[in-house]
Design an enzyme around this catalytic site. Sequence first.
Site, short mmCIF file in Angstrom:
data_model
loop_
_atom_site.label_atom_id
_atom_site.label_comp_id
_atom_site.label_asym_id
_atom_site.label_seq_id
_atom_site.Cartn_x
_atom_site.Cartn_y
_atom_site.Cartn_z
CG ASN A 1 -3.55 -7.81 7.75
OD1 ASN A 1 -3.77 -7.31 8.85
ND2 ASN A 1 -4.25 -7.50 6.67
CD GLU A 2 -8.16 -7.43 7.74
OE1 GLU A 2 -8.48 -7.47 6.54
OE2 GLU A 2 -8.48 -6.49 8.48
CD GLN B 1 -2.96 -1.19 2.24
OE1 GLN B 1 -2.65 -1.85 3.23
NE2 GLN B 1 -4.09 -0.51 2.18
CG HIS C 1 -0.86 -6.45 5.06
ND1 HIS C 1 -1.07 -5.83 6.27
CD2 HIS C 1 -1.94 -6.15 4.32
CE1 HIS C 1 -2.23 -5.18 6.25
NE2 HIS C 1 -2.78 -5.35 5.07
CG ASP D 1 3.11 0.21 -10.98
OD1 ASP D 1 2.75 -0.84 -10.42
OD2 ASP D 1 3.05 0.38 -12.22
CE1 TYR E 1 -10.06 -0.14 9.37
CE2 TYR E 1 -9.65 -2.49 9.58
CZ TYR E 1 -9.19 -1.22 9.30
OH TYR E 1 -7.89 -1.02 8.99
CG ASN F 1 -6.63 -5.88 11.61
OD1 ASN F 1 -5.82 -5.66 12.51
ND2 ASN F 1 -6.28 -6.12 10.36
CD GLU G 1 -5.19 -3.30 9.47
OE1 GLU G 1 -6.28 -3.06 8.90
OE2 GLU G 1 -4.29 -3.97 8.95
CG HIS H 1 1.16 -4.21 -13.54
ND1 HIS H 1 2.33 -4.70 -13.01
CD2 HIS H 1 1.12 -2.91 -13.15
CE1 HIS H 1 2.97 -3.74 -12.35
NE2 HIS H 1 2.25 -2.65 -12.42
NE ARG I 1 -0.44 -5.25 12.06
CZ ARG I 1 -1.36 -5.22 11.09
NH1 ARG I 1 -1.87 -4.07 10.67
NH2 ARG I 1 -1.76 -6.33 10.52
C1 GBH Z 1 -7.85 -4.03 6.27
O1 GBH Z 1 -8.59 -4.76 5.37
C2 GBH Z 1 -6.47 -4.21 5.77
O2 GBH Z 1 -5.67 -4.96 6.64
C3 GBH Z 1 -5.80 -2.97 5.29
O3 GBH Z 1 -4.79 -3.30 4.41
C4 GBH Z 1 -6.82 -2.04 4.68
O4 GBH Z 1 -6.24 -0.91 4.11
C5 GBH Z 1 -7.77 -1.63 5.78
O5 GBH Z 1 -8.37 -2.76 6.37
C6 GBH Z 1 -8.88 -0.69 5.33
O6 GBH Z 1 -9.71 -1.28 4.41
O7 GBH Z 1 -18.22 -5.92 3.72
O8 GBH Z 1 -18.61 -7.38 1.86
O9 GBH Z 1 -18.49 -5.01 1.52
C7 GBH Z 1 -9.95 -4.61 5.33
C8 GBH Z 1 -10.36 -5.09 3.99
C9 GBH Z 1 -12.20 -4.03 3.02
C10 GBH Z 1 -12.21 -6.36 3.34
C11 GBH Z 1 -13.66 -4.04 2.87
C12 GBH Z 1 -13.68 -6.42 3.19
C13 GBH Z 1 -15.60 -5.17 2.45
C14 GBH Z 1 -16.31 -6.35 1.96
N1 GBH Z 1 -11.80 -5.11 3.86
N2 GBH Z 1 -14.14 -5.31 2.39
S1 GBH Z 1 -18.02 -6.14 2.29
#
Ligand code: GBH
Length: 482
Positions: A178-179, A26, A134, A59, A322, A320, A391, A46, A91
Amino acid sequence: KSPTRNNSIYNLPKDFLIGTSSSAYQIEGAWNEDGKSPSIWDDFVHFHEKSVDDHSNGDVSIDSYHHIKEDCFETYWNVFILYFPKFQHYRFSVSWTRILPNGSAVNDKGIRYYTKLIDTLISNGIEPMITIFHWDIPKWLQDLGGLTNPIFVDYFTAYADVLFHHFGSKVKNWMTVNEPFNLCTIGYGSNEWAPGIVSRGVGEYLCGHHLLLSHASAYHLYKNKYFMKQKGSIGITLDSRFYYPKNSSVTKFDLQRAQEYRLGWFAHPLFSESGGYPNVMVNEIEIRSKLEGRSFSRLPKFSNQEKAFIRGSSDFFGLNYYTSRLLSVDKTEHDPLESPAWFKDSRSLIDVNSTWKCAKSSWLYNVPEGLRDLLVWIKDEYNNPPVLITENGWSDEGELEDNGRIEYINAHLKELSKAINIDGCNIIGYTAWSLFDSFEWNRGFIEKFGLFSVNLTSPLKERVPKKSAYFLQKLIKERKLS
Ligand code: GBH
């Protein structure tokens, strides 16, 4: 730890860590420089340009790879900007193909880059924490089937060995993966993410199986070969949401079952007393597989030896968090002749509450109480393991006055301190996602999660602190929420 050690529920313990995070693909850019070979994300952006919403790629991204000045480490912005808010830990992840471009010889330039980063962090008083993997699987390994091939375990372990060997005298905190949930269900269950293999209900579980074995193998390697000297800790980062009932017909059992499919898929083999996948997954997927005319279950089996090898192989629970969801149960009998999928096996139908505030990311709703409820679930289910929040973050348009992010982080930290001070959860620290606005996978640069804004159009890619960076700076000093 005593639940009443603070007089205020919104005080954070003295030894509680506050830091921030990022991941290699990222932020680094330099996708083909200094000996690095392509990963599945290089290939994906790509060859499936349209899969990224703004047709961008990593890139160059925010070009973190080039932000070290040979003569003066302090001018390395990534570290400078960590230093001024006094973050306690950072991290970051290592790019596998910078270290092992073809699976054999170690690339010294890759080692040199991360050595500099680690040294600079340490000399500025910031604890480095490494995510070994990751999501950026080497292309050479994906060509062999990636996570569907058991050989992944051996290559992953060899890669981890190189990292422990070169960085382990300085780095004391490791996260293997990760995840796994997202990598396996999106990467191996849809074409939206690299590697874009659509093998729902089969590849998804193989991916998870080999990730768990890879994790455990790296863990035991560390314990057997390095721990005596290096004395660090090593864990995994899992992600989940808390499920609230959508209506009164959803039972406690339904909620429990759904979380076992979501978080339990990975957490049970590692943290439960019995080890192995949750029984509900083992039994149901076995039955469905039979109905589909298969002679063995789509969910791979662990031998007793493997179960024991995996169980307990994580010094801490990286989490993590969210957002959360409302849950109801899909009662339709799926035709065994139609293609299977994790989401069909789980029978989870998800929805959101209309009062929850939505971020720039359409999936991200602000549900701070879900963090506390999930932490209590983990405490009860897995005997109160030490948890590190690896996270948690909020996306917006990238404004410097990022009040929405401050509100989100503050609310989550308040729930987290209740989990510590009232519920007695064992929580080591909090890691905000993310240090910078960066390449947000298939959303490109559209959704901004950073505490720092980055001027993408300038060759210098200047970093500018947002209001949230100052908010965290103050919090780190005062350790008190309001
Ligand atoms: C984390 O992934 C990552 O570890 C990190 O790299 C990323 O930048 C960060 O969170 C923020 O996104 O609920 O069916 O619509 C989270 C990745 C993004 C995976 C949202 C599931 C939604 C699917 N997630 N995605 S849905």
